[in-house]
Design an enzyme around this catalytic site. Structure first.
Site, PDB file in Angstrom:
ATOM      1  N   ASP A  78       0.798  -1.201  -0.080  1.00 47.25           N
ATOM      2  CA  ASP A  78      -0.004  -0.017   0.134  1.00 47.25           C
ATOM      3  C   ASP A  78       0.945   1.465   0.238  1.00 47.25           C
ATOM      4  O   ASP A  78       1.358   1.532   1.067  1.00 47.25           O
ATOM      5  CB  ASP A  78      -0.949  -0.103   1.151  1.00 47.25           C
ATOM      6  CG  ASP A  78      -1.818   1.387   1.539  1.00 47.25           C
ATOM      7  OD1 ASP A  78      -2.102   2.152   0.420  1.00 47.25           O
ATOM      8  OD2 ASP A  78      -2.209   1.613   2.574  1.00 47.25           O
ATOM      9  N   GLY A  91       1.016   7.328   1.167  1.00 50.32           N
ATOM     10  CA  GLY A  91       1.900   8.230   2.356  1.00 50.32           C
ATOM     11  C   GLY A  91       3.341   8.269   1.566  1.00 50.32           C
ATOM     12  O   GLY A  91       4.411   8.724   2.388  1.00 50.32           O
ATOM     13  N   LEU A  92       3.539   7.420   0.541  1.00 48.47           N
ATOM     14  CA  LEU A  92       5.108   7.343  -0.044  1.00 48.47           C
ATOM     15  C   LEU A  92       5.196   8.109  -1.288  1.00 48.47           C
ATOM     16  O   LEU A  92       6.196   7.947  -2.054  1.00 48.47           O
ATOM     17  CB  LEU A  92       5.414   6.027  -0.448  1.00 48.47           C
ATOM     18  CG  LEU A  92       5.198   4.977   1.093  1.00 48.47           C
ATOM     19  CD1 LEU A  92       5.525   3.480   0.848  1.00 48.47           C
ATOM     20  CD2 LEU A  92       6.259   5.428   2.035  1.00 48.47           C
ATOM     21  N   ALA A 104       3.590  11.134  -7.370  1.00 44.62           N
ATOM     22  CA  ALA A 104       4.553  11.831  -7.829  1.00 44.62           C
ATOM     23  C   ALA A 104       5.431  10.808  -8.677  1.00 44.62           C
ATOM     24  O   ALA A 104       5.988  11.008  -9.725  1.00 44.62           O
ATOM     25  CB  ALA A 104       5.552  12.556  -6.867  1.00 44.62           C
ATOM     26  N   ALA A 105       5.789   9.435  -8.014  1.00 46.66           N
ATOM     27  CA  ALA A 105       6.579   8.542  -8.564  1.00 46.66           C
ATOM     28  C   ALA A 105       5.810   8.206 -10.050  1.00 46.66           C
ATOM     29  O   ALA A 105       6.539   7.986 -10.923  1.00 46.66           O
ATOM     30  CB  ALA A 105       6.507   7.355  -7.633  1.00 46.66           C
ATOM     31  N   ASP A 123       8.327  16.207  -3.437  1.00 46.21           N
ATOM     32  CA  ASP A 123       8.124  14.752  -3.690  1.00 46.21           C
ATOM     33  C   ASP A 123       8.883  14.320  -4.984  1.00 46.21           C
ATOM     34  O   ASP A 123       9.668  13.576  -5.102  1.00 46.21           O
ATOM     35  CB  ASP A 123       6.715  14.192  -3.959  1.00 46.21           C
ATOM     36  CG  ASP A 123       5.821  14.376  -2.686  1.00 46.21           C
ATOM     37  OD1 ASP A 123       6.327  14.515  -1.436  1.00 46.21           O
ATOM     38  OD2 ASP A 123       4.754  14.692  -2.656  1.00 46.21           O
TER      39      ASP A 123
END
Length: 423
Positions: free
Chosen positions: A152, A155-156, A160-161, A203
């Site tokens: 999941d 929050g990481l 943006a990735a 980010d």
């Protein structure tokens, strides 16, 4: 679960095989974008105000396998979502959101085309960003995108990735030479202009500029970055999932920070400056903070105290004082709860569990604090014990949410990763 290199050869082979079948080309023709997730140990909620922050990527993230399509067509499938996204790179894109200075996002409510799947908005946003800055694209891509399996990513900064992955793929297919600094701006355009999320550049900068094993320092006012010498990273997931663009709390906090900045700048005789807290001198804040109503005062207090924590944290990191750095990290978490007023009961409980876990130097929310996970910096010798402690204690507090998590990935041991790249 021990940390391992990412991506693995098996993961690369799998995604190349899928794209090869989609495109009818050999696996040797398939390129893969590696776009890692990021954590922010210090510098919560101040990048959009031009503050100073710290960040690093981890050895988990987004993989996008692709081949140039040979024409203007883009065709995408996802490992996480159903459907296929199709559009052409010669179609002019328009943003679907408009940002107001109030608490709400104004949304263009026109219906998406039948072929436009919701998850494909980041790919279309990437095309919009490139077009809006004068790039001409003639080559589409055939691609397959997936996140780290069973994880999941709330929050990481998975959004943006994903945006960066699409940017790098479209640029590669069209032989565009684009610097990391330019791509930071392009991804900001995706999130701010196309999607209507009023976030900063933390980010994107972390994903595009990080170095393996290092903590990256960023000044979000002048966009300066500097890697700091690089313990283990523990990620603990709450089970909460909600997109930031559907949560009015995030954009309203940004608006409150800007309103506080406007009042403070006007009081200091600098009303002509842009209403960002980075334009308010600390002395002016101390002199005029009494003019702020309580909720604006709390937002400003978080900004100025967090800026100070980042500065002190960088000194502690450079000196190898991980315990001191961790204390500042935990103080950041507390300020996010008390002053920035983000988080909710499950996340706060998870944060408190991490603080009690053996060997934890410090912890805080990862990301905005409205969903997702918490991050902790942990003594290498104690990391397995700390992970076991969290796996046992959090379900006692939130049995329903904990039952929705994959037991193998509910708590992860990670290492600092590298920047986004095309293989």
């Amino acid at each position: 679960m021990a940390a391992m290199s990412w991506p693995t050869q098996d993961e690369l082979d799998k995604i190349r095989g899928i794209v090869s079948e989609m495109a009818g080309k050999g696996t040797e023709d398939v390129r893969v974008v590696v776009s890692p997730y990021r954590i922010c140990p210090l510098g919560a909620h101040i990048d959009h105000q031009g503050g100073i922050v710290s960040a690093m990527t981890i050895n988990k993230g987004i993989l996008l396998g692709f081949v140039p399509s040979g024409n203007t067509q883009v065709a995408l499938r996802s490992g996480q979502f159903k459907g296929e996204v199709r559009f052409r790179v010669n179609e002019t894109q328009q943003p679907r959101h408009r940002i107001s200075k109030g608490e709400e996002i104004k949304v263009d409510k026109s219906s998406p085309s039948p072929q436009e799947c919701y998850w494909g908005r980041y790919a279309i946003g990437a095309l919009y960003a490139l077009q809006s800055r004068g790039n001409h694209l003639a080559q589409g891509i055939i691609g397959y995108i997936c996140g780290s399996e069973g994880l999941d990513s709330s929050g990481l900064s998975s959004s943006a990735a994903v945006g960066i992955a699409y940017l790098l793929a479209l640029e590669s297919a069209n032989n565009l030479t684009v610097s990391p600094t330019e791509n930071i701006e392009y991804d900001r355009v995706i999130e701010n202009e196309y999607l209507g999320l009023r976030n900063g550049i933390l980010d994107q900068s972390a994903i595009l500029l990080s170095s393996h094993g290092c903590l990256t320092y960023m000044n979000c006012k002048d966009h300066e970055t500097e890697p700091q010498k690089g313990y283990k990273i523990l990620l603990a997931f709450s089970g909460l999932r909600q997109a930031l663009t559907s949560n009015p709390g995030y954009n309203s906090r940004v608006a409150e920070c800007q309103e506080a900045a406007k009042i403070l700048l006007h009081a200091a005789g600098n009303g002509e400056l842009e209403p960002f807290l980075c334009n308010v001198e600390p002395e002016s804040y101390e002199a005029y903070k009494v003019k702020l109503e309580p909720n604006l005062a709390r937002r400003a207090e978080h900004y100025f105290s967090e800026n100070m924590r980042v500065s002190k944290g960088l000194e502690a990191w450079a000196s190898g004082e991980l315990r001191q750095f961790g204390q500042l990290m935990s103080a950041s978490g507390l300020s996010s709860i008390k002053n920035y007023e983000c988080g909710c009961e499950p996340l706060i409980q998870l944060y408190e569990v991490l603080l009690r876990a053996p060997g934890v130097f410090g912890a805080r929310f990862s990301g905005a604090g409205f969903r997702g996970c918490c991050v902790a910096l942990v003594d290498t010798d104690c990391v397995a014990e700390a992970a076991k402690f969290v796996r046992e204690e959090y379900p006692k507090l939130q049995p329903v949410l904990a039952s929705q998590l994959n037991p193998d990935t509910a708590v992860l041991i990670c290492e600092a990763g590298d920047s986004a790249r095309v293989i």
